[in-house]
Scaffold this active site. Sequence first.
Site, PDB file in Angstrom:
ATOM      1  N   THR A 193       0.920   1.347  10.984  1.00  0.00           N
ATOM      2  CA  THR A 193       1.697   0.112  10.765  1.00  0.00           C
ATOM      3  C   THR A 193       2.239  -0.350  12.110  1.00  0.00           C
ATOM      4  O   THR A 193       2.541   0.472  12.967  1.00  0.00           O
ATOM      5  CB  THR A 193       2.877   0.436   9.808  1.00  0.00           C
ATOM      6  OG1 THR A 193       2.339   0.706   8.520  1.00  0.00           O
ATOM      7  CG2 THR A 193       3.862  -0.703   9.714  1.00  0.00           C
ATOM      8  N   ARG A 221      -0.004  -2.332  -5.061  1.00  0.00           N
ATOM      9  CA  ARG A 221       1.144  -1.600  -4.518  1.00  0.00           C
ATOM     10  C   ARG A 221       1.690  -2.321  -3.278  1.00  0.00           C
ATOM     11  O   ARG A 221       0.944  -2.737  -2.405  1.00  0.00           O
ATOM     12  CB  ARG A 221       0.701  -0.185  -4.151  1.00  0.00           C
ATOM     13  CG  ARG A 221       1.789   0.693  -3.520  1.00  0.00           C
ATOM     14  CD  ARG A 221       1.774   0.621  -2.018  1.00  0.00           C
ATOM     15  NE  ARG A 221       2.711   1.583  -1.401  1.00  0.00           N
ATOM     16  CZ  ARG A 221       3.008   1.584  -0.110  1.00  0.00           C
ATOM     17  NH1 ARG A 221       2.476   0.706   0.702  1.00  0.00           N
ATOM     18  NH2 ARG A 221       3.850   2.474   0.370  1.00  0.00           N
ATOM     19  N   GLY A 223       4.513  -2.001  -0.095  1.00  0.00           N
ATOM     20  CA  GLY A 223       5.351  -1.024   0.603  1.00  0.00           C
ATOM     21  C   GLY A 223       6.664  -1.619   1.079  1.00  0.00           C
ATOM     22  O   GLY A 223       7.108  -2.671   0.615  1.00  0.00           O
ATOM     23  N   ASP A 224       7.271  -0.937   2.033  1.00  0.00           N
ATOM     24  CA  ASP A 224       8.583  -1.350   2.548  1.00  0.00           C
ATOM     25  C   ASP A 224       8.494  -2.471   3.585  1.00  0.00           C
ATOM     26  O   ASP A 224       9.463  -3.215   3.774  1.00  0.00           O
ATOM     27  CB  ASP A 224       9.285  -0.152   3.200  1.00  0.00           C
ATOM     28  CG  ASP A 224       8.448   0.426   4.345  1.00  0.00           C
ATOM     29  OD1 ASP A 224       7.226   0.635   4.142  1.00  0.00           O
ATOM     30  OD2 ASP A 224       8.988   0.656   5.435  1.00  0.00           O
ATOM     31  N   GLY A 247       6.536   4.140   2.450  1.00  0.00           N
ATOM     32  CA  GLY A 247       7.278   2.968   1.997  1.00  0.00           C
ATOM     33  C   GLY A 247       8.154   3.193   0.785  1.00  0.00           C
ATOM     34  O   GLY A 247       9.252   2.642   0.682  1.00  0.00           O
TER      35      GLY A 247
HETATM   36  N1  ASP Z   1       5.434   1.774   5.614  1.00  0.00           N
HETATM   37  C1  ASP Z   1       4.087   1.439   5.285  1.00  0.00           C
HETATM   38  C2  ASP Z   1       3.956   1.317   3.800  1.00  0.00           C
HETATM   39  O1  ASP Z   1       4.476   2.154   3.089  1.00  0.00           O
HETATM   40  C3  ASP Z   1       3.078   2.411   5.786  1.00  0.00           C
HETATM   41  C4  ASP Z   1       3.248   2.907   7.194  1.00  0.00           C
HETATM   42  O2  ASP Z   1       4.212   2.607   7.853  1.00  0.00           O
HETATM   43  O3  ASP Z   1       2.356   3.623   7.686  1.00  0.00           O
HETATM   44  O4  ASP Z   1       3.298   0.418   3.351  1.00  0.00           O
END
Ligand code: ASP
Length: 326
Positions: A193, A221, A223-224, A247
């Site tokens: 990310t 799905r 994520g954060d 996330g």
């Molecule tokens: N935070 C990201 C998510 O959960 C993934 C990552 O940071 O690698 O979508």
Amino acid sequence: MKNMVLATVIALGLATIAPAEEPKKIMLVIHGGAGTITRASMTPEQEQQYRSALEQALRTGHGVLMRGGTSVDAVEATIRVLEDNPLFNAGKGAVFTHEGKNELDAAIMNGRDKSAGAVAGVTIIKNPISAARAVMEKSPHVLMAGRGAELFATKMGLEIVDPSYFWTEKRWKSLQHDLIKDQQSSGEKKHGTVGAVALDQNGDLAAGTSTGGLTDKQFGRIGDSPIVGAGTYADNETCAVSASGVGEYFIRWNVAYDIAALMKYRGMSVGDAANEVINRKLPKEGEGGVIALDRKGNFAMTFNSEGMYRGWIGPDGVPHVLIYKD
Ligand code: ASP
């Protein structure tokens, strides 16, 4: 005395000479994902590729800030460079869902007025961070998902690509690996990310994050990263934060906002606040890290994983890049 100097200056016709200006305290901090990143897992060539990609992104954002661009401009420009590079799990190079598709999330936030924009689950927008910015600046909304976000980005004139643009062999193999093995065994799983936090010449902060999410995630799905307060947050009063990690935990622990809240309500420094949330509050399943920057240019690059691709560049224009824990 002062008047005499002024009179002399005017008499000599030097009145247009400006007093020496204080150097502007610009700052840009980036990450290219936190996770299972060790020296043993990388060849020197791979390490060099990551280093030069991160440096290129830092130089791009630094150029924007030095030319007087806003922190939002710098965050967008920096993240676009990382999205276009297949090394990272964002834009080209995004990981695959369980069904073998790429679904991308991104968010951007302006610390000056707390305006924010985000897109989630998009499949045809070449640079999701620019779509997030368009949502922030050209729509009344904060978060748009799927087809609606894609239609909006198309109308805004953003570059649209065929979903196959996001296909890369490395991420495809990573999915195949996860499909046949226990999920824990994939070293590729939780990193890549990208994110940036910036402080501009006006003293304004901004944060942005862009991701393909987690390999083998269920379709739909989210994520954060595109969730304000979880993976992305900026407020001039406290700090700008961009996260990378699992996330589901970063959303539930409100990671980005919690760092800001500790600064605001407990008077913590940006470093102490980031450390408190990443190393003390998050449970061990909440693997990951953050970059966080305050208005004075103090910053933290804190992670509880084995490594995090990260770097910073200040007014001197010298890029600094780190990968491992030590
Ligand atoms: N935070 C990201 C998510 O959960 C993934 C990552 O940071 O690698 O979508």
